[in-house]
Design a protein around this motif. Structure first.
Motif, PDB file in Angstrom:
ATOM      1  N   ALA A  34     -10.798 -16.288  38.301  1.00  0.00           N
ATOM      2  CA  ALA A  34     -11.025 -15.254  39.635  1.00  0.00           C
ATOM      3  C   ALA A  34     -11.683 -14.042  39.065  1.00  0.00           C
ATOM      4  CB  ALA A  34      -9.360 -14.418  39.946  1.00  0.00           C
ATOM      5  N   LEU A  35     -11.803 -14.437  37.303  1.00  0.00           N
ATOM      6  CA  LEU A  35     -12.567 -13.401  36.486  1.00  0.00           C
ATOM      7  C   LEU A  35     -14.094 -13.743  36.712  1.00  0.00           C
ATOM      8  CD1 LEU A  35     -13.321 -11.505  34.849  1.00  0.00           C
ATOM      9  CD2 LEU A  35     -12.031 -12.579  33.274  1.00  0.00           C
ATOM     10  N   ALA A  36     -14.528 -14.877  36.268  1.00  0.00           N
ATOM     11  CA  ALA A  36     -15.108 -15.626  36.853  1.00  0.00           C
ATOM     12  C   ALA A  36     -16.374 -15.823  38.245  1.00  0.00           C
ATOM     13  CB  ALA A  36     -15.017 -17.483  36.902  1.00  0.00           C
ATOM     14  N   LEU A  37     -15.840 -15.507  39.531  1.00  0.00           N
ATOM     15  CA  LEU A  37     -16.225 -15.353  40.549  1.00  0.00           C
ATOM     16  C   LEU A  37     -16.465 -13.835  40.508  1.00  0.00           C
ATOM     17  CD1 LEU A  37     -13.704 -17.085  42.767  1.00  0.00           C
ATOM     18  CD2 LEU A  37     -15.939 -17.680  42.546  1.00  0.00           C
ATOM     19  N   ALA A  38     -15.905 -13.305  39.947  1.00  0.00           N
ATOM     20  CA  ALA A  38     -16.716 -11.532  39.660  1.00  0.00           C
ATOM     21  C   ALA A  38     -17.721 -11.483  39.349  1.00  0.00           C
ATOM     22  CB  ALA A  38     -15.162 -10.912  39.399  1.00  0.00           C
TER      23      ALA A  38
END
Length: 358
Positions: free
Chosen positions: A130-134
């Motif tokens: 989720a952090l990587a997608l952000a």
């Protein structure tokens, strides 16, 4: 802050907190009335019940709050829950166990290391994703939407593994016993039997179970709408980031019942369910609400959201490593919880410093 603002946030908190408790109780009784297995009632329906408030806040904010800040409120609420669980609640569990170590008769936390490690592994993988997608560049938004569909099947896989894992160790038996002790009478039946002796609290009619569940759900939805309205007005009045206000306040409204339960269970020596309750909630928070955020918002975390997400991952990773390396005979050192949990205090210091220097 005006009297109206105070009344708004107090009313929102009361509706969400009371509604969450009554809704969870009603959902668990629905499992009983529908003749679902004990495992399904405890692992699935109870999880759905406790996770409903933290899911509804971003849904209501994103879909039903007609404002420019709706996405930020939703993203802040989505990030806030796992951040608070992985840091502050873990810290409080560790402190509670340490302060009551003489009464509890041990200075460690008795855990199911295998199951807690599995839960934290799921959390670390999906929350890191989720952090990587952000942080993906804006021109890769299409990829973000595609990958966003991974989180839902990821949670279904987790539920499948939970239900198929045989329970045969001492910790498994202890957790089942603790879950049974935590099961309550139907809330509405407890009060209505004063006027109707025919209603028995531990054998309520189906219509009453369904009525309680629907009424409580409506209270949570209304509370979520009031909360979103307050966050937007308060953030604008203070000149603060709407995402930051939601990030800090949303978990106080949604995670307080789970946090309180875990602390009571820790006090009573029910360590397995205390840690399992938090770790299991973190898995849900890193999948289902994140799906909503990734697919329905630009999913941009900003500086405060990014720091919170990184700290949640660091805390989860520290506890996971301790479970793997130091949990001898399922005894987890309390320092594992307090070390990662202290990151919540660090985050608050970072926020205060940033706001004061702005």
């Amino acid at each position: 802050m005006s009297v109206h603002d105070i009344a708004l946030i107090v009313g929102a908190f009361v509706l969400i907190l009371v509604g969450a408790e009554i809704f969870t109780n009603g959902v668990e009784w629905l499992g009983v009335k529908l003749n679902m297995s004990e495992g399904a009632t405890g692992s699935i329906l109870a999880a759905i019940g406790t996770a409903t408030p933290e899911t509804l806040i971003p849904v209501v904010a994103i879909l039903f709050t007609q404002s420019a800040d709706a996405d930020e409120i939703g993203v802040g609420a989505i990030l806030g829950a796992p951040f608070m669980l992985g840091t502050l609640v873990m810290l409080l569990i560790g402190l509670t166990a340490y302060l009551l170590r003489e009464r509890r008769g041990r200075d460690t936390l008795n855990v199911d290391a295998a199951h807690a490690g599995r839960d934290l592994s799921f959390f670390l993988v999906f929350y890191a994703l989720a952090l990587a997608l952000a942080v993906l560049p804006a021109d890769l938004g299409g990829l973000k939407r595609i990958v966003g569909w991974v989180f839902l099947p990821g949670y279904l896989l987790y539920v499948y593994l939970v239900l198929r894992t045989p329970r045969h160790t001492r910790e498994d038996i202890e957790e089942e016993a603790e879950e049974r002790e935590a099961f309550d009478e139907l809330t509405f039946a407890t009060y209505l039997r004063r006027w109707s002796p025919s209603i028995v609290a531990d054998r309520p009619p189906f219509w009453l179970v369904l009525a309680q569940t629907l009424i409580a759900f409506g209270a949570i939805v209304l509370g979520a709408k009031l909360f979103a309205d307050f966050v937007e007005d308060f953030a604008h009045a203070m000149g603060w980031s709407t995402l930051l206000v939601a990030l800090v306040l949303a978990p106080l409204a949604t995670e307080l019942p789970e946090a309180a339960n875990s602390l009571v269970w820790t006090k009573d020596g029910k360590d397995v369910i205390a840690l399992g309750n938090v770790a299991g909630a973190m898995v849900f928070q890193s999948t289902i609400p994140v799906t909503i955020g990734v697919l329905l918002t630009p999913w941009q975390l900003g500086p405060f959201g990014t720091v919170a997400a990184v700290f949640a991952l660091l805390s989860g990773a520290l506890i996971w490593l301790q479970l793997r390396l130091r949990a001898r005979e399922n005894a987890l050192p309390l320092s594992a919880l307090m070390l990662g949990g202290s990151l919540y205090v660090v985050f608050l210091g970072y926020v205060l410093a940033t706001l004061l220097l702005a």
